[in-house]
Motif scaffolding. Structure first.
Motif, PDB file in Angstrom:
ATOM      1  N   LEU A  77       0.836  -1.212   0.000  1.00  0.00           N
ATOM      2  CA  LEU A  77       0.000   0.000   0.000  1.00  0.00           C
ATOM      3  C   LEU A  77       0.866   1.257   0.000  1.00  0.00           C
ATOM      4  N   GLY A  78       1.950   1.219   0.777  1.00  0.00           N
ATOM      5  CA  GLY A  78       2.863   2.355   0.824  1.00  0.00           C
ATOM      6  C   GLY A  78       3.505   2.619  -0.525  1.00  0.00           C
ATOM      7  N   THR A  79       3.880   1.544  -1.215  1.00  0.00           N
ATOM      8  CA  THR A  79       4.490   1.687  -2.540  1.00  0.00           C
ATOM      9  C   THR A  79       3.495   2.279  -3.538  1.00  0.00           C
ATOM     10  N   VAL A  80       2.243   1.835  -3.459  1.00  0.00           N
ATOM     11  CA  VAL A  80       1.195   2.396  -4.327  1.00  0.00           C
ATOM     12  C   VAL A  80       1.008   3.886  -4.030  1.00  0.00           C
ATOM     13  N   ALA A  81       0.990   4.232  -2.733  1.00  0.00           N
ATOM     14  CA  ALA A  81       0.846   5.639  -2.347  1.00  0.00           C
ATOM     15  C   ALA A  81       2.037   6.456  -2.832  1.00  0.00           C
ATOM     16  N   LEU A  82       3.223   5.898  -2.727  1.00  0.00           N
ATOM     17  CA  LEU A  82       4.441   6.588  -3.178  1.00  0.00           C
ATOM     18  C   LEU A  82       4.367   6.889  -4.671  1.00  0.00           C
ATOM     19  N   LEU A  83       4.066   5.861  -5.456  1.00  0.00           N
ATOM     20  CA  LEU A  83       4.020   6.047  -6.909  1.00  0.00           C
ATOM     21  C   LEU A  83       2.895   6.994  -7.310  1.00  0.00           C
ATOM     22  N   SER A  84       1.762   6.916  -6.607  1.00  0.00           N
ATOM     23  CA  SER A  84       0.633   7.804  -6.915  1.00  0.00           C
ATOM     24  C   SER A  84       0.995   9.256  -6.660  1.00  0.00           C
ATOM     25  N   LEU A  85       1.602   9.526  -5.500  1.00  0.00           N
ATOM     26  CA  LEU A  85       1.963  10.904  -5.152  1.00  0.00           C
ATOM     27  C   LEU A  85       3.096  11.430  -6.028  1.00  0.00           C
ATOM     28  N   SER A  86       3.915  10.534  -6.556  1.00  0.00           N
ATOM     29  CA  SER A  86       4.989  10.990  -7.450  1.00  0.00           C
ATOM     30  C   SER A  86       4.429  11.541  -8.759  1.00  0.00           C
ATOM     31  N   PHE A  87       3.150  11.205  -9.067  1.00  0.00           N
ATOM     32  CA  PHE A  87       2.493  11.710 -10.280  1.00  0.00           C
ATOM     33  C   PHE A  87       1.669  12.966 -10.013  1.00  0.00           C
ATOM     34  N   ILE A  88       1.486  13.325  -8.742  1.00  0.00           N
ATOM     35  CA  ILE A  88       0.680  14.504  -8.392  1.00  0.00           C
ATOM     36  C   ILE A  88       1.607  15.701  -8.192  1.00  0.00           C
ATOM     37  N   ASP A  89       1.361  16.758  -8.923  1.00  0.00           N
ATOM     38  CA  ASP A  89       2.206  17.955  -8.861  1.00  0.00           C
ATOM     39  C   ASP A  89       2.264  18.489  -7.431  1.00  0.00           C
ATOM     40  N   PHE A  90       3.483  18.606  -6.892  1.00  0.00           N
ATOM     41  CA  PHE A  90       3.624  19.081  -5.518  1.00  0.00           C
ATOM     42  C   PHE A  90       3.095  20.500  -5.342  1.00  0.00           C
ATOM     43  N   GLN A  91       3.001  21.258  -6.416  1.00  0.00           N
ATOM     44  CA  GLN A  91       2.451  22.603  -6.330  1.00  0.00           C
ATOM     45  C   GLN A  91       0.967  22.578  -5.935  1.00  0.00           C
ATOM     46  N   PHE A  92       0.296  21.481  -6.270  1.00  0.00           N
ATOM     47  CA  PHE A  92      -1.099  21.333  -5.863  1.00  0.00           C
ATOM     48  C   PHE A  92      -1.200  21.227  -4.342  1.00  0.00           C
ATOM     49  N   LEU A  93      -0.301  20.449  -3.739  1.00  0.00           N
ATOM     50  CA  LEU A  93      -0.284  20.327  -2.273  1.00  0.00           C
ATOM     51  C   LEU A  93       0.030  21.675  -1.632  1.00  0.00           C
ATOM     52  N   LYS A  94       0.904  22.411  -2.288  1.00  0.00           N
ATOM     53  CA  LYS A  94       1.232  23.757  -1.806  1.00  0.00           C
ATOM     54  C   LYS A  94      -0.001  24.658  -1.828  1.00  0.00           C
ATOM     55  N   SER A  95      -0.794  24.546  -2.860  1.00  0.00           N
ATOM     56  CA  SER A  95      -1.954  25.434  -3.014  1.00  0.00           C
ATOM     57  C   SER A  95      -3.083  25.119  -2.036  1.00  0.00           C
ATOM     58  N   ILE A  96      -3.134  23.874  -1.539  1.00  0.00           N
ATOM     59  CA  ILE A  96      -4.221  23.504  -0.623  1.00  0.00           C
ATOM     60  C   ILE A  96      -3.707  23.319   0.805  1.00  0.00           C
ATOM     61  N   ASN A  97      -2.569  23.932   1.114  1.00  0.00           N
ATOM     62  CA  ASN A  97      -1.937  23.697   2.415  1.00  0.00           C
ATOM     63  C   ASN A  97      -2.854  24.070   3.579  1.00  0.00           C
ATOM     64  N   ARG A  98      -3.632  25.147   3.433  1.00  0.00           N
ATOM     65  CA  ARG A  98      -4.518  25.569   4.522  1.00  0.00           C
ATOM     66  C   ARG A  98      -5.636  24.554   4.750  1.00  0.00           C
TER      67      ARG A  98
END
Length: 366
Positions: free
Chosen positions: A55-76
Motif C-alpha cells: 500500500l505504501g508503494t502504491v501511495a508513493l508512486l501515486s503521489l509521485s504523479f501529483i504535482d507538488f504545487q497542488f499540495l502547496k496550493s491547498i496547504n490551509r
C-alpha cells in the motif's frame, strides 16, 4: 497518458526508491524472524507488514504523479483537515496502551498523527517560502508557532508525548533552516522550560515521569520502566560483528525484549545481524539522505526545498530517537524506526513523504 507515465517513471529517482524499499525489506526480515522465534504466533504481523509495504508503494508512486504545487496550493485546507482529524480521534478513536490516538477501520488501527506530520511540513514549507517572511520574521514566527501548538496540544491530550515531541521538532528545525535569528530560539528554550516544568507538576502521568527518570539513569528501576531499555542494550551489545543470525537472537526470540517488532526492532537487528547488519542499515539510510540532498541542490522552488528539508529532519529525528531508545541515550517515547518498524500508519505515511519528494525530483528534471 502512457507517454506521461513513461516520462515520470524514467525520471523517478530509482536509487532513492530502492534504498527505502530495501529498508522496508530489512524490517520485514526481522519481523519474520521474531514471528519464527515465537512459534509462528505473530506471522499475522509479518503478513500485515507485507500489505502495508505494498500500500505504501502504491501511495508513493501515486503521489509521485501529483504535482507538488497542488499540495502547496491547498496547504490551509490540509491543515484544517489535520485539526479536524485529531479532534475526531479524541471523540471516536480507540485507546491503545493508554493513548487515544487510533481509528479502528475493519480491524486495522490507523494513527492519524503520522499523516499530520506531513501536513505540518507542507504548511510550514508554504509559510516560509513566501516572499514576505524575511521582512516580517516575528509575524511568521508567531503564526508558525501557533499553528504547530494547535496540533501539539491535540496530540498531547491523547496523550502521545513522542509524536508531540516530533511535531515540535519539525517546527524548530524548519525555523533553523529558514534562517531565523538566534533570539527566537532563546524564546523557544525559555518557553519549553516553563512548559516542561508545568507539565511535570500538573500534566505528566507517573509512567511518563518514570520514563524520563529512566532516560537520565537507564539502570533505574531496571525491572520495571527501565527493563525495556536494559534488554535492548543487552541485545545490541550481544550481536558482535556478524550477529547471532536471523531467528537466533536470544533476547528477541525468548521474549526478553518487549515490543521487539516496533520500538525495539533496531535491537533485534543489532543482535541478529551484528555490526555488519547495522552498517548495511546505515548505508541504506545514507543513500536516502544523499539522494534527497542532491534533489535540494537541483530544485529552484523554495517550497520544494523547505519541504525536502523538513522531511529529512523528520526522518532523521525519528531515526535518532528510536536508535537512541535502543542504546540507552534517549527516553522510551514510542517512536518507530522509519521504513522498518512494524506499523501500517508509519510505513504508509513515510512512503507518502517519499512520493512527494519523488515528484519534486521529477519536476526538477522535466
Amino acid at each position: 497518458m502512457w507517454g506521461q507515465i513513461k516520462l515520470y517513471l524514467k525520471n523517478l529517482d530509482w536509487l532513492l526508491f530502492s534504498a527505502i524499499l530495501l529498508l522496508a525489506i530489512f524490517g520485514l526480515v526481522e519481523i519474520y524472524s521474531i514471528a519464527l522465534g515465537q512459534g509462528g504466533e505473530n506471522f499475522l504481523n509479518f503478513q500485515k507488514q507485507i500489505g502495508f509495504i505494498i500500500l505504501g508503494t502504491v501511495a508513493l508512486l501515486s503521489l509521485s504523479f501529483i504535482d507538488f504545487q497542488f499540495l502547496k496550493s491547498i496547504n490551509r485546507y490540509l491543515y484544517i483537515g489535520a485539526i479536524l482529524i485529531l479532534l475526531a480521534v479524541l471523540v471516536v478513536g480507540d485507546t491503545i496502551n493508554g493513548t487515544k490516538g487510533w481509528f479502528n477501520v475493519f480491524g486495522f488501527g490507523i494513527q492519524p498523527v503520522e499523516v499530520v506530520k506531513i501536513v505540518l511540513i507542507i504548511f510550514l514549507a508554504r509559510m516560509f517560502s513566501t516572499a514576505t517572511f524575511k521582512t516580517r520574521p516575528l509575524k511568521y514566527f508567531v503564526l508558525s508557532g501557533l499553528a504547530t501548538l494547535g496540533l501539539v496540544a491535540l496530540v498531547l491530550v491523547q496523550p502521545d508525548f513522542g509524536s508531540a515531541l516530533i511535531l515540535s521538532f519539525i517546527w524548530v528545525f524548519m525555523l533553523i533552516v529558514a534562517g531565523f535569528n538566534k533570539r527566537y530560539f532563546i524564546i523557544i528554550f525559555l518557553g519549553a522550560a516553563i512548559i516542561f516544568t508545568s507539565a511535570w507538576l500538573f500534566f505528566f502521568q507517573d509512567y511518563q515521569k518514570e520514563r524520563i527518570m529512566t532516560f537520565l539513569n537507564p539502570t533505574h528501576n531496571s525491572l520495571d520502566q527501565g527493563y525495556n531499555m536494559s534488554q535492548a542494550i543487552i541485545a545490541v551489545g550481544s550481536g558482535g560483528i556478524t550477529g547471532r543470525g536471523v531467528g537466533f537472537g536470544s533476547q528477541s526470540q525468548l521474549k526478553f525484549l518487549p515490543e521487539s517488532h516496533t520500538d525495539f526492532i533496531f535491537a533485534v537487528i543489532g543482535e541478529e545481524l551484528g555490526f555488519m547488519g547495522v552498517t548495511l542499515l546505515f548505508l541504506f539510510y545514507g543513500i536516502f539522505f544523499f539522494r534527497s540532498v542532491a534533489a535540494i541542490r537541483k530544485s529552484k522552488d523554495d517550497f520544494a526545498i523547505f519541504f525536502i528539508l523538513g522531511s529529512l529532519g523528520l526522518i532523521f529525528v525519528e531515526m535518532f530517537i528510536n536508535i537512541g531508545m535502543n542504546i540507552g541515550i534517549m527516553p522510551v517515547v514510542g517512536i518507530a524506526l522509519p521504513f522498518i518498524s512494524y506499523g501500517g500508519s508509519s510505513i504508509i505515511a513515510t512512503f507518502m513523504l517519499i512520493g512527494i519528494i519523488q515528484n519534486i525530483i521529477i519536476k526538477s528534471k522535466i
